[in-house]
Design a protein around this motif. Structure first.
Motif, short mmCIF file in Angstrom:
data_model
loop_
_atom_site.label_atom_id
_atom_site.label_comp_id
_atom_site.label_asym_id
_atom_site.label_seq_id
_atom_site.Cartn_x
_atom_site.Cartn_y
_atom_site.Cartn_z
N PRO A 1 0.96 -1.19 0.04
CA PRO A 1 0.14 -0.03 0.15
C PRO A 1 0.95 1.22 -0.06
O PRO A 1 1.84 1.44 0.44
CB PRO A 1 -0.67 -0.24 1.28
CG PRO A 1 -0.28 -1.30 2.18
CD PRO A 1 0.59 -2.02 1.16
N GLU A 2 0.39 2.19 -0.69
CA GLU A 2 1.16 3.55 -0.56
C GLU A 2 0.22 4.73 -0.26
O GLU A 2 -0.82 4.76 -0.11
CB GLU A 2 1.40 3.90 -2.11
CG GLU A 2 2.65 3.05 -2.89
CD GLU A 2 3.11 3.21 -4.16
OE1 GLU A 2 3.66 2.11 -4.77
OE2 GLU A 2 2.65 4.16 -4.90
N PHE B 1 4.45 -0.57 4.30
CA PHE B 1 3.90 0.43 3.26
C PHE B 1 5.00 1.32 2.58
O PHE B 1 6.01 1.30 3.32
CB PHE B 1 2.52 1.36 3.61
CG PHE B 1 3.01 2.28 4.73
CD1 PHE B 1 3.50 3.45 4.41
CD2 PHE B 1 2.50 1.91 6.22
CE1 PHE B 1 3.50 4.38 5.60
CE2 PHE B 1 2.84 2.73 7.21
CZ PHE B 1 3.47 3.84 6.89
N LYS C 1 -3.28 4.30 -1.25
CA LYS C 1 -4.17 4.18 -0.19
C LYS C 1 -4.73 5.48 0.05
O LYS C 1 -6.04 5.49 0.32
CB LYS C 1 -3.80 3.40 0.95
CG LYS C 1 -3.64 1.86 0.52
CD LYS C 1 -4.62 1.29 0.35
CE LYS C 1 -4.37 -0.36 -0.41
NZ LYS C 1 -5.28 -0.74 -1.32
N CYS D 1 -3.51 1.90 5.89
CA CYS D 1 -2.87 0.82 5.08
C CYS D 1 -3.37 -0.80 5.79
O CYS D 1 -2.77 -1.93 5.17
CB CYS D 1 -1.46 0.63 5.00
SG CYS D 1 -0.83 2.35 4.11
#
Ligand code: GTP
Ligand code: MG
Length: 200
Positions: free
Chosen positions: A24-25, A71, A107, A198
């Motif tokens: 997830p970013e 993340f 995200k 995340c």
């Protein structure tokens, strides 16, 4: 607390890791000089992670930083400073729109706002462009809180919250985060917020 510890074990991501990344970013955006890169360094407790400068416009590309195995934080070039060339501005806009509009692993967007100024014209213009590009929610974070008195901070909080409610439907308006990279205030709350977003 364990997760936060791991988060500090960050490292700069390599090119191929970025392209194929499924982590997830979280994107960090905000006016140039608002303290994005400094915040990232404090967040990861590593002074040399992202480059910092008193001269606006230092960060010109997307910079990806892995936070442990949880993340990736993306330090984005700021807006609001005068571009020397019109092409540079176009390139900047395309880079931002492309990333925010199409990145699947993105995200949440964190928008950094200077606690001394609240939402400036450049912020509103950017948020409007963002709203037209992406339907993702964004969280506002007031930065450099060490430079304002508690009553002024409380006032800015209320004003910004009202403006967000009125004009920006993708804004998360339940709460606004407040941090200082110099004192470390609010930093643990921000870390926890990011981990939560995340899915950790
Ligand atoms: P661009 O890369 O140009 O978009 O800027 P940026 O948002 O990454 O800002 P940067 O982190 O480079 O910081 C800009 C200036 O603000 C530097 O001189 C920092 O030392 C200062 N600064 C950053 N965070 C804080 C803070 O929490 N408090 C105070 N007082 N100054 C800060
Ligand atoms: Mg920067």
């Amino acid at each position: 607390a364990d997760e936060i510890q791991k988060l500090r074990d960050r490292k700069r991501a390599k090119e191929h890791e970025i392209k194929d990344s499924t982590l997830p970013e979280i994107a960090i955006v905000g006016r140039s000089n608002v303290g994005k890169s400094t915040m990232l360094n404090t967040l990861t407790e590593s002074p040399n992670t992202a480059r910092v400068s008193s001269k606006p416009g230092l960060t010109r590309q997307l910079n990806f930083y892995r936070c442990g195995d949880k993340f990736v934080v993306v330090d984005m070039p700021g807006y609001g400073f005068a571009f020397a060339k019109e092409e540079d501005k176009t390139a900047w806009k395309e880079l931002i729109e492309d990333y925010l509009g199409t990145r699947k692993s993105l995200k949440r967007i964190y928008v950094m706002i200077d606690a001394r100024h609240g939402l400036k014209v450049a912020d509103k213009e950017f948020l409007t462009m963002m709203g037209a590009t992406s339907s993702k929610k964004f969280q506002v974070v007031l930065t450099k809180c060490d430079l304002v008195s508690p009553p002024d901070l409380a006032r800015t909080y209320m004003v910004v919250q009202e403006e967000l409610k009125k004009s920006f439907r993708n804004a998360m308006t339940d709460r606004i985060l407040m941090v200082s990279s110099y004192t470390g205030a609010g930093m643990n709350t921000l870390r926890k917020d990011m981990l939560f977003e995340c899915g950790q």
